[in-house]
Design a protein around this motif. Structure first.
Motif, PDB file in Angstrom:
ATOM      1  N   ALA A  50       0.814  -1.205   0.000  1.00 28.64           N
ATOM      2  CA  ALA A  50       0.000   0.000   0.000  1.00 28.64           C
ATOM      3  C   ALA A  50       0.853   1.262   0.000  1.00 28.64           C
ATOM      4  CB  ALA A  50      -0.936   0.002   1.204  1.00 28.64           C
ATOM      5  N   LEU A  51       2.048   1.197   0.576  1.00 30.78           N
ATOM      6  CA  LEU A  51       2.944   2.343   0.627  1.00 30.78           C
ATOM      7  C   LEU A  51       3.818   2.471  -0.617  1.00 30.78           C
ATOM      8  CD1 LEU A  51       4.103   2.097   4.352  1.00 30.78           C
ATOM      9  CD2 LEU A  51       2.465   3.704   3.373  1.00 30.78           C
ATOM     10  N   THR A  56      10.680   3.840  -0.321  1.00 27.17           N
ATOM     11  CA  THR A  56       9.899   4.645   0.620  1.00 27.17           C
ATOM     12  C   THR A  56       9.167   3.772   1.620  1.00 27.17           C
ATOM     13  OG1 THR A  56       9.597   6.334  -1.091  1.00 27.17           O
ATOM     14  CG2 THR A  56       8.127   6.415   0.804  1.00 27.17           C
ATOM     15  N   ALA A  57       8.596   2.671   1.145  1.00 29.21           N
ATOM     16  CA  ALA A  57       7.903   1.752   2.049  1.00 29.21           C
ATOM     17  C   ALA A  57       8.868   1.134   3.053  1.00 29.21           C
ATOM     18  CB  ALA A  57       7.190   0.665   1.243  1.00 29.21           C
ATOM     19  N   ASP A  58      10.070   0.801   2.606  1.00 32.28           N
ATOM     20  CA  ASP A  58      11.072   0.247   3.527  1.00 32.28           C
ATOM     21  C   ASP A  58      11.435   1.244   4.624  1.00 32.28           C
ATOM     22  OD1 ASP A  58      11.090  -2.058   2.031  1.00 32.28           O
ATOM     23  OD2 ASP A  58      12.850  -1.485   0.849  1.00 32.28           O
ATOM     24  N   THR A  67      18.268   4.573   7.470  1.00 28.84           N
ATOM     25  CA  THR A  67      17.636   5.684   6.760  1.00 28.84           C
ATOM     26  C   THR A  67      16.452   6.231   7.541  1.00 28.84           C
ATOM     27  OG1 THR A  67      18.305   4.654   4.670  1.00 28.84           O
ATOM     28  CG2 THR A  67      16.629   6.373   4.565  1.00 28.84           C
ATOM     29  N   SER A  68      15.654   5.342   8.129  1.00 26.74           N
ATOM     30  CA  SER A  68      14.503   5.793   8.912  1.00 26.74           C
ATOM     31  C   SER A  68      14.943   6.640  10.096  1.00 26.74           C
ATOM     32  CB  SER A  68      13.694   4.580   9.398  1.00 26.74           C
ATOM     33  OG  SER A  68      13.250   3.800   8.318  1.00 26.74           O
ATOM     34  N   HIS A 192       6.134   7.754  10.217  1.00 26.61           N
ATOM     35  CA  HIS A 192       7.129   6.779  10.668  1.00 26.61           C
ATOM     36  C   HIS A 192       6.653   5.980  11.884  1.00 26.61           C
ATOM     37  CE1 HIS A 192       9.774   9.097   8.043  1.00 26.61           C
ATOM     38  NE2 HIS A 192      10.585   8.065   8.048  1.00 26.61           N
ATOM     39  N   THR A 193       5.433   6.195  12.335  1.00 29.58           N
ATOM     40  CA  THR A 193       4.908   5.429  13.481  1.00 29.58           C
ATOM     41  C   THR A 193       3.611   4.696  13.157  1.00 29.58           C
ATOM     42  OG1 THR A 193       3.857   7.467  14.291  1.00 29.58           O
ATOM     43  CG2 THR A 193       5.991   6.875  15.226  1.00 29.58           C
ATOM     44  N   VAL A 194       2.674   5.374  12.486  1.00 31.34           N
ATOM     45  CA  VAL A 194       1.366   4.757  12.230  1.00 31.34           C
ATOM     46  C   VAL A 194       1.470   3.536  11.323  1.00 31.34           C
ATOM     47  CG1 VAL A 194      -0.921   5.149  11.224  1.00 31.34           C
ATOM     48  CG2 VAL A 194       0.090   6.877  12.711  1.00 31.34           C
ATOM     49  N   PRO A 195       2.192   3.585  10.171  1.00 34.97           N
ATOM     50  CA  PRO A 195       2.256   2.389   9.323  1.00 34.97           C
ATOM     51  C   PRO A 195       2.858   1.170  10.024  1.00 34.97           C
ATOM     52  CG  PRO A 195       2.974   4.311   8.093  1.00 34.97           C
ATOM     53  CD  PRO A 195       2.859   4.732   9.513  1.00 34.97           C
TER      54      PRO A 195
END
Length: 242
Positions: A50-51, A56-58, A67-68, A192-195
């Motif tokens: 979905a992301l 970006t999803a990673d 990276t995050s 960076h928290t909800v997903p």
């Protein structure tokens, strides 16, 4: 001439089920199918897919932890500089450029005296393909938003009209509570928290969302029967005749 026909062999009895003692590995049972119901991301759709399913999803799902952490840490540093220290954006950019240029200039001239190679400053250019792809992507998104606004303005979709009005009202209330920079920082933290939390507790969240969706549908039917159905709407467009 051929000899007499041979008798057909007796029907073989079905093989006995292999037991673990026979040394035959049993086939693993297929994973249980997910129960059907209300899913926020649709049927058989993962959070990663979905992301976008790419880099970006990673980053958003903390699969690339370096990276995050760099993104969240950089956003936090910028927020502290602008909100706590009360640095201004133009001042910060100017000071960073002054420091970088001074270091590179002195380094390049000092190599003559210390007999070392000058710094390797890469040549950075924006390719034509990248610029065209970004422009095409923005063009598609802008046209889609303009088409949605036109459809709402013509009164063809009441649900979209109510959804946009509620979203804009919520956005205006958020704008009164915090400025743009703080809002952008909150968006970075939420992304960076909800997903990752939803990925971890997806079944529980979907169950709660199913109950909330059912209740909202009931309330909407009541509202539609008492109020929305009585509001006059724009007549549908007549199809052009050849």
């Amino acid at each position: 001439m051929a000899g007499p026909a041979e008798e057909a062999p007796a029907a073989a009895s079905p093989p006995a089920a292999a037991s673990p003692r026979d040394g035959v590995a049993e086939e693993a049972a297929p994973p249980a199918a997910r129960p059907r119901g209300f899913w926020l991301l649709g049927e058989d759709k993962s959070v990663h897919r979905a992301l976008g399913g790419g880099k970006t999803a990673d980053v958003l799902l903390w699969k690339d932890k370096k990276t995050s952490a760099a993104v969240v840490g950089g956003a936090t540093i910028l927020w502290v500089l602008f909100e706590v220290v009360e640095y201004h954006l133009l001042t910060l950019v100017s000071h960073v450029l002054i420091a970088a240029l001074m270091i590179l200039f002195l380094w390049s001239n000092a190599t003559v005296f210390i007999n070392k190679s000058p710094p390797d400053v890469p040549e950075v250019q924006i390719s034509e393909d990248l610029a065209v792809n970004v422009a095409l992507g923005l063009r598609a998104d802008i046209n889609k938003a303009l088409g949605l606004l036109r459809e709402i303005a013509l009164g063809h979709d009441l649900m979209k009209f109510l959804g946009v009005i509620v979203a804009l009202w919520i956005l205006s209330e958020i704008g009164e509570l915090c400025d743009l920079l703080r809002l952008m920082y909150l968006v970075v933290l939420i992304l960076h928290t909800v997903p990752i939390l939803y990925h971890k507790y997806q079944d529980q969240v979907d169950d709660f969302a199913a109950k909330a969706h059912t209740e909202l549908c009931k309330q909407y039917k009541v509202l539609d029967a008492k109020v929305l159905s009585k509001i006059p709407r724009a007549p549908p467009k007549d199809k052009k005749q050849n």
